[in-house]
Design a protein around this motif. Structure first.
Motif, PDB file in Angstrom:
ATOM      1  N   THR A 155      -6.519   5.546   1.104  1.00 41.21           N
ATOM      2  CA  THR A 155      -6.724   4.629   3.152  1.00 41.21           C
ATOM      3  C   THR A 155      -7.849   4.424   3.024  1.00 41.21           C
ATOM      4  O   THR A 155      -7.373   2.811   3.987  1.00 41.21           O
ATOM      5  CB  THR A 155      -6.074   5.748   4.353  1.00 41.21           C
ATOM      6  OG1 THR A 155      -4.344   7.140   3.818  1.00 41.21           O
ATOM      7  CG2 THR A 155      -5.794   5.738   5.459  1.00 41.21           C
ATOM      8  N   GLY A 156      -8.704   5.108   3.113  1.00 41.88           N
ATOM      9  CA  GLY A 156      -9.692   4.158   3.339  1.00 41.88           C
ATOM     10  C   GLY A 156     -10.275   2.779   2.317  1.00 41.88           C
ATOM     11  O   GLY A 156     -10.640   2.339   2.683  1.00 41.88           O
ATOM     12  N   VAL A 157      -9.903   3.253   0.829  1.00 43.18           N
ATOM     13  CA  VAL A 157      -9.849   2.095   0.190  1.00 43.18           C
ATOM     14  C   VAL A 157      -8.979   1.135   1.014  1.00 43.18           C
ATOM     15  O   VAL A 157      -9.699  -0.066   0.902  1.00 43.18           O
ATOM     16  CB  VAL A 157      -9.487   2.678  -1.163  1.00 43.18           C
ATOM     17  CG1 VAL A 157      -9.755   1.208  -2.080  1.00 43.18           C
ATOM     18  CG2 VAL A 157     -10.641   3.371  -1.694  1.00 43.18           C
ATOM     19  N   PHE A 161      -8.015   0.280   3.496  1.00 43.22           N
ATOM     20  CA  PHE A 161      -9.049  -0.324   4.808  1.00 43.22           C
ATOM     21  C   PHE A 161     -10.077  -1.019   4.337  1.00 43.22           C
ATOM     22  O   PHE A 161     -11.202  -1.839   5.050  1.00 43.22           O
ATOM     23  CB  PHE A 161      -9.694   0.640   5.653  1.00 43.22           C
ATOM     24  CG  PHE A 161      -8.029   0.940   7.208  1.00 43.22           C
ATOM     25  CD1 PHE A 161      -7.507  -0.104   7.157  1.00 43.22           C
ATOM     26  CD2 PHE A 161      -7.366   2.416   7.180  1.00 43.22           C
ATOM     27  CE1 PHE A 161      -6.621   0.156   7.954  1.00 43.22           C
ATOM     28  CE2 PHE A 161      -6.210   2.598   7.479  1.00 43.22           C
ATOM     29  CZ  PHE A 161      -5.295   1.598   7.950  1.00 43.22           C
ATOM     30  N   SER A 162     -11.448  -0.615   3.238  1.00 42.45           N
ATOM     31  CA  SER A 162     -12.337  -1.578   3.029  1.00 42.45           C
ATOM     32  C   SER A 162     -12.237  -2.484   2.603  1.00 42.45           C
ATOM     33  O   SER A 162     -12.623  -3.170   2.428  1.00 42.45           O
ATOM     34  CB  SER A 162     -12.800  -0.309   2.357  1.00 42.45           C
ATOM     35  OG  SER A 162     -12.878  -0.061   1.106  1.00 42.45           O
ATOM     36  N   LEU A 163     -10.730  -2.635   1.927  1.00 38.17           N
ATOM     37  CA  LEU A 163     -10.516  -3.602   0.716  1.00 38.17           C
ATOM     38  C   LEU A 163     -10.949  -5.038   2.152  1.00 38.17           C
ATOM     39  O   LEU A 163     -10.129  -5.598   3.023  1.00 38.17           O
ATOM     40  CB  LEU A 163      -9.191  -4.149   0.020  1.00 38.17           C
ATOM     41  CG  LEU A 163      -8.789  -2.737  -1.165  1.00 38.17           C
ATOM     42  CD1 LEU A 163      -8.215  -3.000  -1.135  1.00 38.17           C
ATOM     43  CD2 LEU A 163     -10.049  -2.877  -1.967  1.00 38.17           C
ATOM     44  N   SER A 179       0.772  -1.125   0.137  1.00 37.77           N
ATOM     45  CA  SER A 179      -0.036   0.264  -0.342  1.00 37.77           C
ATOM     46  C   SER A 179       0.367   1.110  -0.205  1.00 37.77           C
ATOM     47  O   SER A 179       0.501   2.140  -0.910  1.00 37.77           O
ATOM     48  CB  SER A 179      -1.128  -0.597   1.351  1.00 37.77           C
ATOM     49  OG  SER A 179      -0.464   0.244   2.110  1.00 37.77           O
TER      50      SER A 179
END
Ligand SMILES: Nc1ncnc2c1ncn2[C@@H]1O[C@H](COP(=O)(O)OP(=O)(O)OP(=O)(O)O)[C@@H](O)[C@H]1O
Ligand SMILES: [Mg+2]
Lengths: 248, 260
Positions: free
Chosen positions: B254-256, B258-260, B201
């Motif tokens: 970062t949001g994406v 964490f949602s993975l 990441s």
């Protein structure tokens, strides 16, 4: 060969070209004269497509240039910019040989360099400037490097935007002769902007005067002196009084 | 009328901003198209790699080492409040790799590379060098923009990796020299704690930020106004836009992740 038909261009409220009609025959030398700021440079840029006209048509060999294949179109042209516009990240010889080093038929580095040095000679520059950078040259030298770059690939049509401004009288004579030679010996078509009346007489087959966004007068260079046009007469004699207002 | 005029001004500003976003997006797509289609300019690409990558190493390294060191001090002091001083290696590692490494490198690239690209291209525009390129049958998007954007996309992840490592080294130096950590334990904790995805990441962010930085420099340079003032505005605008976009993209990514 080049035909302009009602070409107009405005920058905001500043209506620079207001319908320019002009024809330039193949293998001839056309000189554009006119007051400072009348849009001579803009006119050349319109033909090259660097500035998009608001109205009018520009034809090259009977074909509308806005519909032509850009690469093939530009490959026929060479242009000397008023400010030389040299690439300051490249040494002089690579500036001159820029086009020769690009594309499918590119030359080898050493051949391109030889060609560049030969062209530099033609504009009165010695080979030792070849490896210098444009910022290390005087204004007149930069102008001549720009000229060498414009003619390096031996294009059919060459535009010179004030080729002799900033040059001493002897060098200006050399450049006038060079432009004349390119037209008569290589059969190129030239369009030159100049303020220098002796250059006009040395270079031109035909002259066109731009005034107020239009072609005020056009004709063979020999007819310039007894044209009977008050604007042209005032301009070529550099008089302050006449129909063209000189703001003081 | 007078009551509505602030609204009108606001609407105008929003429309202008949306227009700018649209133009920048089209510019980015155009640039990506030119990266994929020949001709390619190897010399320009190599110079861009050197400028963006190699020559940025000192500033990236210095930024990272000081940040890593400060991070170790902060985490130690904060951790001490609930007897968790031992987490320094883990938090330094994750903080550097997932967040601070890419963001700081991105911002440094915005300061160093975006500004210089914008100033260089804007000067070329103002002095008609871009017009001259066109008359010499060379597409400015291909010759100037594509090599720089491609170089940034490829080399900034590398810079981020370097920044991550040096940042962790900064934390390691502070922790072992002044906070009493054992070198071997610190290193083992760092290595055991980090996962593949943390590193990945970090590199993905680096790629995105590099692309943003180079594109903004090129976009503002190519859109520059006339004169020295035009160059100044282009440079300033490019750095502002790149910095804000990098931080916004960081938040989104970062949001994406964490949602993975
Ligand atoms: N990109 C541009 N944006 C706005 N205005 C422009 C632009 N280019 C030219 N102009 C304006 O167009 C007018 C004509 O400019 P141009 O450079 O063609 O003059 P010129 O006839 O070549 O003058 P000179 O002999 O001094 O070179 C000027 O008023 C200039 O301010
Ligand atoms: Mg001019």
């Amino acid at each position: 060969m080049i035909g302009l038909d009602g070409v107009a261009k405005a920058f905001g409220p500043n209506r620079v070209l207001q319908g320019v009609d002009l024809d330039i025959d193949s293998g001839t030398s056309m000189v554009i004269i006119g007051g400072s700021g009348t849009g001579k440079s803009v006119l050349l840029k319109c033909i090259l497509g660097l500035v998009t006209p608001d109205a009018g048509r520009i034809m090259l060999d009977g074909q509308d240039v806005s519909r032509a294949d850009r690469d093939a179109f530009l490959a026929r042209f060479g242009m000397l910019f008023q400010g030389a516009a040299l690439f300051d990240s490249l040494p002089v010889w690579q500036n001159v040989a820029f086009r020769l080093l690009q594309g499918r038929n590119r030359l080898s580095k050493s051949d391109a360099r030889d060609r560049a040095i030969a062209k530099l000679r033609r504009v009165g520059l010695t080979p030792d400037v070849a490896d210098r950078f444009p910022a290390e040259l005087s204004g007149g030298m930069q102008k001549r490097v720009g000229l060498a770059r414009a003619i390096a690939a031996e294009p059919e049509i060459i535009f010179f935007d004030e080729p002799t401004t900033g040059l001493d009288p002897i060098m200006a004579g050399v450049i006038n002769d060079l432009i004349r030679e390119i037209v008569t010996e290589m059969g190129a078509t030239a369009m030159t902007i100049t303020h220098d009346m002796s250059s006009v007489r040395a270079i031109a087959d035909r002259v066109a005067m731009l005034h107020n966004g239009r072609i005020q007068w056009t004709g063979p260079v020999g007819a310039m002196d007894d044209s009977g046009d008050p604007y042209l007469t005032q301009f070529i004699h550099g008089r302050a009084d006449g129909p063209i207002e000189a703001v003081r | 009328m007078t009551l509505l005029s602030p609204l009108g001004a606001l609407g105008g500003a929003v429309l202008a901003a949306l227009g700018a976003v649209g133009r920048a997006t089209l510019f980015a797509l155009d640039a990506l198209g030119h990266i994929l289609r020949p001709p390619f300019y190897g010399r320009e690409f190599a110079l861009a790699l050197l400028q963006i990558g190699w020559l940025s190493l000192p500033v990236v390294g210095l930024t990272a080492v000081f940040t890593g060191g400060a991070l170790a001090l902060q985490i130690y002091a904060g951790g001490a409040r609930f007897n968790a001083e031992a987490v320094v290696p883990q938090i330094v590692a994750i903080g550097m790799v997932r967040e601070l490494g890419p963001v700081l490198v991105g911002l440094m690239i915005a300061a160093r590379v975006t500004s210089s690209i914008a100033a260089e291209i804007a000067t070329m525009k103002v002095t008609e060098q871009i017009d001259a390129l066109v008359t010499l049958s060379t597409h400015p998007m291909k010759y100037l923009v594509a090599p720089r954007v491609l170089a940034a996309l490829l080399v900034v992840p590398g810079l981020v990796a370097v920044g991550d490592v040096i940042g962790i080294a900064g934390g390691y130096a502070v922790a072992t020299l002044s906070l009493g950590f054992t070198p071997a334990v610190y290193l083992r904790n760092t290595v055991d704690f980090l996962e593949m995805w943390d590193v990945l990441s970090s590199l993905i962010k680096g790629c995105a930020f590099g692309g943003i930085a180079a594109l903004m420099g090129c976009y503002f340079g190519m859109m520059s106004g006339r004169g020295a003032q035009g160059v100044g505005r282009a440079t300033k605008g490019s750095v502002e836009a790149a910095a804000v976009l990098i931080l916004a993209a960081n938040f989104l990514l970062t949001g994406v992740f964490f949602s993975l």
